[in-house]
Design a protein around this motif. Structure first.
Motif, PDB file in Angstrom:
ATOM      1  N   LYS A   2      -3.347   7.445  -2.703  1.00  0.00           N
ATOM      2  CA  LYS A   2      -2.305   6.592  -3.234  1.00  0.00           C
ATOM      3  C   LYS A   2      -1.093   7.407  -3.700  1.00  0.00           C
ATOM      4  CE  LYS A   2      -5.238   2.851  -4.988  1.00  0.00           C
ATOM      5  NZ  LYS A   2      -5.563   2.047  -6.203  1.00  0.00           N
ATOM      6  N   ARG A   4       1.735   7.808  -6.412  1.00  0.00           N
ATOM      7  CA  ARG A   4       1.935   7.444  -7.803  1.00  0.00           C
ATOM      8  C   ARG A   4       3.431   7.213  -8.031  1.00  0.00           C
ATOM      9  NH1 ARG A   4      -0.519  12.530 -10.645  1.00  0.00           N
ATOM     10  NH2 ARG A   4       0.777  13.441  -9.004  1.00  0.00           N
ATOM     11  N   ALA A  22       4.395  -2.930  -4.567  1.00  0.00           N
ATOM     12  CA  ALA A  22       3.187  -2.278  -5.094  1.00  0.00           C
ATOM     13  C   ALA A  22       2.046  -3.290  -5.223  1.00  0.00           C
ATOM     14  CB  ALA A  22       3.495  -1.645  -6.447  1.00  0.00           C
ATOM     15  N   ARG A  23       2.366  -4.503  -5.630  1.00  0.00           N
ATOM     16  CA  ARG A  23       1.356  -5.552  -5.785  1.00  0.00           C
ATOM     17  C   ARG A  23       0.749  -5.942  -4.428  1.00  0.00           C
ATOM     18  NH1 ARG A  23       4.567  -8.695  -8.159  1.00  0.00           N
ATOM     19  NH2 ARG A  23       4.197  -8.087 -10.326  1.00  0.00           N
ATOM     20  N   GLU A  24       1.583  -5.940  -3.397  1.00  0.00           N
ATOM     21  CA  GLU A  24       1.117  -6.296  -2.057  1.00  0.00           C
ATOM     22  C   GLU A  24       0.299  -5.177  -1.408  1.00  0.00           C
ATOM     23  OE1 GLU A  24       4.592  -7.159   0.209  1.00  0.00           O
ATOM     24  OE2 GLU A  24       5.118  -8.964  -0.942  1.00  0.00           O
ATOM     25  N   ASN A  25       0.453  -3.956  -1.912  1.00  0.00           N
ATOM     26  CA  ASN A  25      -0.185  -2.799  -1.273  1.00  0.00           C
ATOM     27  C   ASN A  25      -0.942  -1.959  -2.300  1.00  0.00           C
ATOM     28  OD1 ASN A  25       1.157  -2.718   1.675  1.00  0.00           O
ATOM     29  ND2 ASN A  25       2.738  -3.294   0.181  1.00  0.00           N
ATOM     30  N   PRO A  26      -1.946  -2.539  -2.971  1.00  0.00           N
ATOM     31  CA  PRO A  26      -2.657  -1.792  -4.020  1.00  0.00           C
ATOM     32  C   PRO A  26      -3.406  -0.579  -3.498  1.00  0.00           C
ATOM     33  CG  PRO A  26      -3.802  -3.831  -3.495  1.00  0.00           C
ATOM     34  CD  PRO A  26      -2.488  -3.895  -2.784  1.00  0.00           C
ATOM     35  N   GLU A  27      -3.699  -0.574  -2.187  1.00  0.00           N
ATOM     36  CA  GLU A  27      -4.400   0.570  -1.611  1.00  0.00           C
ATOM     37  C   GLU A  27      -3.474   1.762  -1.389  1.00  0.00           C
ATOM     38  OE1 GLU A  27      -2.351  -1.357   1.720  1.00  0.00           O
ATOM     39  OE2 GLU A  27      -3.432  -2.077  -0.042  1.00  0.00           O
ATOM     40  N   ARG A  28      -2.154   1.526  -1.480  1.00  0.00           N
ATOM     41  CA  ARG A  28      -1.188   2.593  -1.188  1.00  0.00           C
ATOM     42  C   ARG A  28      -0.464   3.097  -2.425  1.00  0.00           C
ATOM     43  NH1 ARG A  28       1.485   2.643   4.622  1.00  0.00           N
ATOM     44  NH2 ARG A  28       2.146   4.571   3.620  1.00  0.00           N
ATOM     45  N   GLU A  30       0.097   3.344  -6.822  1.00  0.00           N
ATOM     46  CA  GLU A  30      -0.384   3.274  -8.192  1.00  0.00           C
ATOM     47  C   GLU A  30       0.837   3.425  -9.103  1.00  0.00           C
ATOM     48  OE1 GLU A  30      -3.420   5.725 -11.178  1.00  0.00           O
ATOM     49  OE2 GLU A  30      -3.132   6.366  -9.096  1.00  0.00           O
ATOM     50  N   GLU A  49       0.039  -5.404 -16.635  1.00  0.00           N
ATOM     51  CA  GLU A  49      -0.429  -5.805 -15.310  1.00  0.00           C
ATOM     52  C   GLU A  49      -0.815  -4.604 -14.463  1.00  0.00           C
ATOM     53  OE1 GLU A  49       1.067  -7.939 -11.154  1.00  0.00           O
ATOM     54  OE2 GLU A  49       2.364  -8.025 -12.934  1.00  0.00           O
ATOM     55  N   PHE A  50      -0.002  -3.556 -14.513  1.00  0.00           N
ATOM     56  CA  PHE A  50      -0.220  -2.411 -13.625  1.00  0.00           C
ATOM     57  C   PHE A  50      -0.939  -1.255 -14.327  1.00  0.00           C
ATOM     58  CE2 PHE A  50       3.158  -4.766 -11.551  1.00  0.00           C
ATOM     59  CZ  PHE A  50       2.771  -4.716 -10.231  1.00  0.00           C
TER      60      PHE A  50
END
Length: 392
Positions: A2, A4, A22-28, A30, A49-50
């Motif tokens: 990921k 950062r 970032a919300r759409e791509n949590p795997e990519r 942080e 949230e994050f």
């Protein structure tokens, strides 16, 4: 692995849309660091949230409120503009998204580059004011600078893979809120009218800059520094539909363009994921529904700020810094209903006529030029009967 993210200006339009990516791509991605100017309540919600490691509120008077809002979390809380630059250089991020507004974005840009971070740059003032220092530093530090502005992202994409010389960069311009209003009616336009951009949803300051075309002039200066193109090879054309985001003409006459719906999430995601592209759901662009794309010359008499920006670029030194500082003061006054829309450009002209000039400025010289421009702008507005004191 990921990436950062440090998102500077996370509560503004670009920052909020960056968080969408970032919300759409949590795997990519942080999200590690978030900063805001004074919107501590939204900043606190984003941090929760994050699960952000660090937050900074630039306006120190909101520090205690932010601390109280996050007291039951492990998030570290800091305050002040100096802290924004410090976290930009900090070790807990790989990518710094600079979505700050105005001159305040310059110091964090320099700090991120000094730390050799990848910089996704939406703060155009970093290059408008300090491009002569910022871009050589980026090359020296080998720190990638990827533009987020839709126009510069388009040019960047058009240049990928090209080795041929560039004949011309063609930056498109929607015309802002007043493109269909006759020149003689501009003396009486209101704040509400100026904030009604026909295509883009942006923050108040950049929307006003779009209405005067100060923003487009700054984009010309930014393009010069990003792509090494002289002023006489950068053109601006009016394109009301905002579908063609910009173009590049090559020596053989070929022109490449980058097209798409007016959605800032596209250039943001490209800057974050380059050299990859995002897989984003949603409707696909339809040429059938956009059967006509029109272009026209910019009316230089209606929009004198564009010509002023070109002159500042040709002059170099602290000229563009003076233009930017005066503009920030005048736009704030207009938004506070303390001056007329036409006074914005008049304030810029006054500052440029009376400011000192440094041909080869240092970062300290830029700071002095910015302060002088703001003082001259405030004095000019006061002579017009306005009771306006700029924020420090």
């Amino acid at each position: 692995m990921k990436q950062r993210l440090a998102i500077l200006g996370s509560t503004g339009s670009i920052g909020v849309q960056t968080l969408d990516i970032a919300r759409e791509n949590p795997e990519r991605f942080e999200v590690r660091i978030l900063t805001a100017h004074r919107n501590w309540e939204q900043l606190a919600r984003q941090a929760r949230e994050f699960d952000a490691d660090t937050v900074v509120i630039a306006d120190k008077q909101h520090y205690r409120s932010l601390c109280d809002a996050l007291e039951d979390t492990d998030t570290k809380v800091y305050a002040g503009e100096e802290a924004v630059a410090q976290v930009a250089a900090g070790g807990d991020s790989d990518v710094v998204v600079n979505a700050l507004v105005g001159y305040a974005g310059l110091a964090p840009t320099v700090a991120a580059i000094e730390a050799r971070k990848k910089l996704a740059l939406a703060n155009k003032e970093s290059l408008v004011v300090g491009g002569a220092c910022v871009m050589p530093l980026a090359r020296e530090r080998r720190a990638p600078v990827i533009p987020i502005d839709s126009e510069h992202s388009a040019i960047f994409q058009c240049l990928l893979g090209e080795r041929a010389p560039v004949r011309r960069l063609i930056i498109t311009c929607s015309g802002g809120a007043f493109r269909d209003i006759p020149r003689e009616e501009l003396a009486h336009v209101t704040v509400e009218q100026a904030l009604r951009h026909p295509q883009w949803h942006m923050g108040a300051k950049i929307t006003i800059d779009s209405s005067t075309l100060v923003n487009k002039g700054f984009e010309v200066i930014e393009a010069h520094w990003l792509f090494g193109t002289p002023a006489d090879r950068i053109s601006v054309v009016m394109h009301p539909q905002s579908i063609v985001h910009s173009m590049v003409e090559f020596e053989d006459g070929a022109i490449k363009a980058q097209l798409g719906s007016p959605d800032m999430r596209m250039p943001i995601s490209f800057a974050l994921m380059y050299p990859d592209r995002a897989k984003r759901s949603g409707e696909r662009f339809s040429f059938v529904e956009h059967p006509q794309l029109s272009f026209a010359e910019v009316d230089g008499e209606k929009y004198p700020a564009l010509g002023i920006a070109y002159e500042c670029l040709r002059r170099g030194g602290t000229a563009a810094c003076t233009m930017n500082g005066a503009n920030e003061v005048a736009v704030a006054a207009f938004l506070d209903r303390k001056c007329a829309w036409l006074d914005i450009v008049r304030t810029i002209e006054h500052a440029l006529q009376h400011a000192s000039f440094v041909a080869r400025p240092s970062l300290d010289d830029y700071a002095a030029a910015d302060a002088e421009a703001r003082r001259l702008a405030a004095e000019f507005l006061r002579t017009k009967g306005q009771n306006f004191n700029p924020k420090p």
